[in-house]
Motif scaffolding. Structure first.
Motif, PDB file in Angstrom:
ATOM      1  N   LEU A 140    -102.813  70.243 -61.157  1.00  0.00           N
ATOM      2  CA  LEU A 140    -103.270  69.279 -62.161  1.00  0.00           C
ATOM      3  C   LEU A 140    -102.968  69.804 -63.557  1.00  0.00           C
ATOM      4  O   LEU A 140    -102.512  69.071 -64.429  1.00  0.00           O
ATOM      5  N   GLN A 141    -103.223  71.082 -63.741  1.00  0.00           N
ATOM      6  CA  GLN A 141    -102.996  71.703 -65.038  1.00  0.00           C
ATOM      7  C   GLN A 141    -101.530  71.562 -65.462  1.00  0.00           C
ATOM      8  O   GLN A 141    -101.238  71.202 -66.595  1.00  0.00           O
ATOM      9  N   LEU A 143     -99.388  69.344 -64.425  1.00  0.00           N
ATOM     10  CA  LEU A 143     -99.077  67.930 -64.649  1.00  0.00           C
ATOM     11  C   LEU A 143     -99.520  67.494 -66.037  1.00  0.00           C
ATOM     12  O   LEU A 143     -98.837  66.740 -66.717  1.00  0.00           O
ATOM     13  N   PHE A 144    -100.689  67.983 -66.452  1.00  0.00           N
ATOM     14  CA  PHE A 144    -101.234  67.577 -67.743  1.00  0.00           C
ATOM     15  C   PHE A 144    -100.530  68.263 -68.904  1.00  0.00           C
ATOM     16  O   PHE A 144    -100.412  67.710 -69.987  1.00  0.00           O
ATOM     17  N   ASP A 145    -100.065  69.475 -68.686  1.00  0.00           N
ATOM     18  CA  ASP A 145     -99.610  70.284 -69.813  1.00  0.00           C
ATOM     19  C   ASP A 145     -98.104  70.297 -70.007  1.00  0.00           C
ATOM     20  O   ASP A 145     -97.627  70.481 -71.120  1.00  0.00           O
TER      21      ASP A 145
END
Lengths: 189, 189
Positions: A140-141, A143-145
Motif C-alpha cells: 500500500l505504501q 502504491l501511495f508514494d
DNA sequence: GAAAAAACTTAATCAAGATCAAGAAAAATA
DNA sequence: TATTTTTCTTGATCTTGATTAAGTTTTTTC
C-alpha cells in the motif's frame, strides 16, 4: 519436495522429528498445471496452499471486466483466500498457476486438527500471517508514494529474476497500471 | 475499561477467569491525548496497542512531504508497526491519536511471555492478524477497482458515524486522493 | 515448420485526479 | 468575545496514466 515447507517452518519455530511427521500427516502434495486454477470466484476456498515450486497469481475481475492481480504466490509463500476459507462463503478471487507448480495442501479441517495437537503450528501461522499483513501494508505504501515508473524500477531492482519469469502484462497489473505504460517505461532505457 | 479487550478476545477464544487475569497481568492501560503520538518515524516500536476508546491514525510522510494515512485505529482494533516491533528496527510510521483515547499496551516482551504461558493467546493473535491481513487485501481491491468518488460513497455507506468523526482531509488521505477532490465530490449532492 | 494464439509495442487522444492559489467557514484557544 | 489556527471550498490549469487501435514479435500448438 515438502522439505521446502519443513525448512520454512523451521525458520519460525523448531520442530523435532515427531513434530515434523505430525505436520506432514496433515497435508498432501498436489501438482498443478500451468494455467490451472486452484480457486475460482464463486467457489468456497477450502484450503491453504504452500507453494513448493512454480508460481501462482491471485486476481479478481474488476467492474470493467479486466483482471486485477492482488498478489503473486512464489516459492515458500502461503496462498489462499483467507476470507472465504474462514467464513465458508464463496470467494471473489481466482488463484491460477502461471507455471507448472507443486503445492502442499492444508485443508481448513486439517489445519484445525493440527493446531489442537501442536500449538507450535499456531505460532508458525501467527508469524506467517503477521508477515503477510506487514507486506500488504508495505505494498500500500508503495502504491501511495511512488509513480508507475518508480514502482516498476523498485520492483525490478528488488526481484530481477522474478521479472524475467512472468509476462509483463501481469507485472503491470500487479503494480497497478496498464501493459502499455510498462512498455513505454521500458522503451525509455 | 479493559472489559472491551476481554470481550474482543472472547469473540475468538474463550477464557476462564484465571486466564482473563493472566492476560490482564501482561498489559497496562494508557491515556493518550488528542494529537499525541504513540509512535514516531525513526523510533523503534515497542508495543502492540489495543484501542479501548478514541481513535488513531497511522501514517507516513511521502517523498512529496505529504502525510499519507495507511490506517485508522478504532475501538477494538490493534494498532502497531509490526515490522518495527518484530525486527527491532526503526519505524517509518507515525501513530497519533485523533481524539483523546485509551489504549491497552502489550509490550513485545509481555506478548512473548503471554504466548508461552497461554497458547490460546497465540491463537487469538493468529486470528487477529489473519483478519487484519484479509482487510488489507480488501482495501487494495477497492483501490484498484473503484474511482475516488466510488470509494468515498462506499466508505460513507459502510461507516457513516465514523465519517462524521474525522476531518475530511484525513478521510481523503486514507481513501487515496486529495481534500480538494473530496470537497468536489460532496458538492455534487 | 506452419499456423494460431499470446504477448508486446507504438502513437493519438482522452479523462481522472493533482496542483496551485485564494478565500470562506469552523473550531480551538486566549 | 476576539483572534488564531485548522479545516473546507472553489475554480483554473496541468499531468499521469487510461483508452483505443493497429501492427509486430514471440511463443505454443498441431
Amino acid at each position: 519436495m515438502v522439505q521446502a515447507l519443513l525448512n520454512h517452518v523451521n525458520r519460525f519455530v523448531s520442530l523435532n522429528t515427531d513434530e515434523q511427521h505430525l505436520l506432514l500427516d496433515h497435508l498432501s502434495v498436489r501438482h498443478v498445471n500451468k494455467k490451472e486454477h486452484i480457486l475460482v470466484a464463486g467457489a468456497i476456498c477450502t484450503a491453504n496452499y504452500f507453494v513448493l515450486n512454480g508460481c501462482f497469481r491471485m486476481y479478481f475481475i474488476k467492474e470493467s471486466g479486466q483482471e486485477q492481480i492482488v498478489q503473486f504466490g512464489l516459492n515458500n509463500w502461503w496462498i489462499s483466500d483467507l476470507t472465504s476459507l474462514e467464513s465458508g462463503k464463496p470467494s471473489g478471487f481466482y488463484i491460477q498457476a502461471i507455471e507448472d507448480a507443486n503445492v502442499a495442501v492444508l485443508t481448513k479441517q486439517n489445519q484445525e486438527l493440527l493446531f489442537s495437537s501442536m500449538p507450535k503450528a499456531e505460532r508458525y501461522f501467527r508469524l506467517v500471517m503477521q508477515k503477510a499483513y506487514a507486506a500488504s501494508l508495505m505494498r500500500l505504501q508503495y502504491l501511495f508514494d511512488l509513480s508507475a515508473e518508480e514502482r516498476y524500477h523498485h520492483f525490478n531492482t528488488a526481484y530481477p529474476e522474478f521479472v524475467q519469469r512472468v509476462p509483463q502484462y501481469m507485472l503491470a497489473s500487479y503494480l497497478g497500471f496498464t501493459p502499455e505504460v510498462l512498455s513505454k517505461i521500458r522503451a525509455k532505457k
